[in-house]
Design a protein around this motif. Structure first.
Motif, mmCIF file in Angstrom:
data_model
loop_
_atom_site.group_PDB
_atom_site.id
_atom_site.type_symbol
_atom_site.label_atom_id
_atom_site.label_comp_id
_atom_site.label_asym_id
_atom_site.label_seq_id
_atom_site.Cartn_x
_atom_site.Cartn_y
_atom_site.Cartn_z
ATOM 1 N N ARG A 3 -11.299 5.150 -10.635
ATOM 2 C CA ARG A 3 -12.425 6.047 -10.358
ATOM 3 C C ARG A 3 -13.232 5.453 -9.219
ATOM 4 N N ILE A 4 -13.343 6.215 -8.115
ATOM 5 C CA ILE A 4 -14.046 5.742 -6.927
ATOM 6 C C ILE A 4 -15.535 6.050 -7.037
ATOM 7 N N ASP A 5 -15.872 7.269 -7.438
ATOM 8 C CA ASP A 5 -17.279 7.649 -7.631
ATOM 9 C C ASP A 5 -17.314 8.804 -8.623
ATOM 10 N N GLU A 6 -18.376 9.586 -8.613
ATOM 11 C CA GLU A 6 -18.550 10.631 -9.620
ATOM 12 C C GLU A 6 -17.420 11.654 -9.618
ATOM 13 N N THR A 7 -16.870 11.968 -8.454
ATOM 14 C CA THR A 7 -15.873 13.037 -8.377
ATOM 15 C C THR A 7 -14.538 12.607 -7.789
ATOM 16 N N ARG A 8 -14.454 11.416 -7.219
ATOM 17 C CA ARG A 8 -13.222 10.973 -6.557
ATOM 18 C C ARG A 8 -12.462 9.963 -7.418
ATOM 19 N N PHE A 9 -11.150 10.152 -7.490
ATOM 20 C CA PHE A 9 -10.267 9.316 -8.281
ATOM 21 C C PHE A 9 -9.038 8.970 -7.443
ATOM 22 N N ALA A 10 -8.206 8.064 -7.961
ATOM 23 C CA ALA A 10 -6.964 7.722 -7.274
ATOM 24 C C ALA A 10 -5.974 7.142 -8.267
ATOM 25 N N LEU B 49 -8.068 12.345 -18.745
ATOM 26 C CA LEU B 49 -6.618 12.412 -18.594
ATOM 27 C C LEU B 49 -6.071 11.099 -18.044
ATOM 28 N N LEU B 50 -6.711 10.581 -16.999
ATOM 29 C CA LEU B 50 -6.224 9.349 -16.373
ATOM 30 C C LEU B 50 -6.356 8.148 -17.307
ATOM 31 N N ARG B 51 -7.427 8.094 -18.092
ATOM 32 C CA ARG B 51 -7.573 7.002 -19.063
ATOM 33 C C ARG B 51 -6.451 7.017 -20.092
ATOM 34 N N GLU C 136 -15.134 14.589 -15.639
ATOM 35 C CA GLU C 136 -14.946 13.831 -16.877
ATOM 36 C C GLU C 136 -13.627 14.190 -17.551
ATOM 37 N N HIS C 137 -13.194 15.435 -17.444
ATOM 38 C CA HIS C 137 -11.898 15.819 -17.984
ATOM 39 C C HIS C 137 -10.768 15.120 -17.228
#
Length: 241
Positions: free
Chosen positions: A182-189, A160-162, A155-156
């Motif tokens: 946000r791809i899923d609960e823990t993966r981002f890009a 940051l990305l938002r 969530e942190h």
């Protein structure tokens, strides 16, 4: 850790709201995206590149809900990155003419064929923040960065990305489009495009990259070097819808 993190985000928020482009905060709200990386079958790199280049006008003509569509190449690795106005548009894309044609051709063009070479590599995501595209058709190069949140920090990292989209919009003229996902609960890009390598270099020496580098040790699995830099994928842009 939390108390250190909040002031950095507050600085981002101040810049975004104090500047004329503060409306960027709502760019692509509720949009979705997808990214597909494909390895060309032996001897088929040019044929797959030609297929993807030819697909752009078809997407434009037949997929009104596909807001952006990019065909990408790095040697024998080809990729598609696209942004949709909503989940229904994303579903329509995957049942559309281009997807159907790729399904038919994948056995010959893509390592692993349709199931293992295309479908298994689809990463769908939700848009967290974006800089609206400018000078879109002058773009020649793109970057996709996969990020895995450190344990307990998803969530942190999302926060940051938002916060980053308006900052990119205000401070990075050479970044022609930028989107956090946000791809899923823990993966981002992160995906972004540039007219040339000078734009990419300016981006990686900019405010958002600087904050991510500082916070990666806490927020990203593997830190800056193994969790961010090692997951940077640079591409030439073949076609844009």
């Amino acid at each position: 850790m939390r108390m250190q993190f909040v002031p950095m985000l507050s600085a981002f928020a101040f810049l975004a709201t104090a500047a004329p482009g503060a409306a960027q905060e709502t760019v692509m709200n509720d949009y979705t995206a997808s990214y597909i990386e494909m390895q060309a079958a032996d001897g088929q790199s040019e044929a797959l590149a030609e297929f993807l280049t030819g697909a752009a006008p078809v997407v434009k003509e037949t997929e009104p809900g596909t807001e952006l569509w990019f065909a990408l190449r790095a040697d024998d690795t080809l990729a598609i990155f696209d942004v949709f106005v909503d989940k229904a548009a994303r579903d329509a894309h995957f049942s559309g003419a281009v997807a159907g044609a790729l399904n038919t051709s994948a056995e010959a063009l893509v390592q692993g064929g349709w199931d293992d070479g295309v479908v298994a590599n689809i990463k769908t995501s939700e848009v967290l923040s974006a800089k609206a595209p400018v000078d879109l058709y002058s773009a020649a190069t793109a970057t996709y960065i996969a990020l895995e949140a450190a344990p307990g920090q998803a969530e942190h990292l999302a926060e940051l990305l938002r916060s980053a989209g308006p900052v990119v919009a205000e401070t990075e003229k050479k970044t022609l489009f930028w989107v956090a996902l946000r791809i899923d609960e823990t993966r981002f890009a992160i995906f972004d495009i540039f007219a040339d390598n000078s734009g990419r270099e300016a981006h990686f020496s900019g405010q958002v990259a600087g904050l991510l580098k500082k916070k990666a040790v806490d927020l990203v699995e593997g830190g800056w070097d193994e969790g961010v830099v090692a997951n940077v994928h640079n591409y030439d842009i073949l076609a844009i819808r």
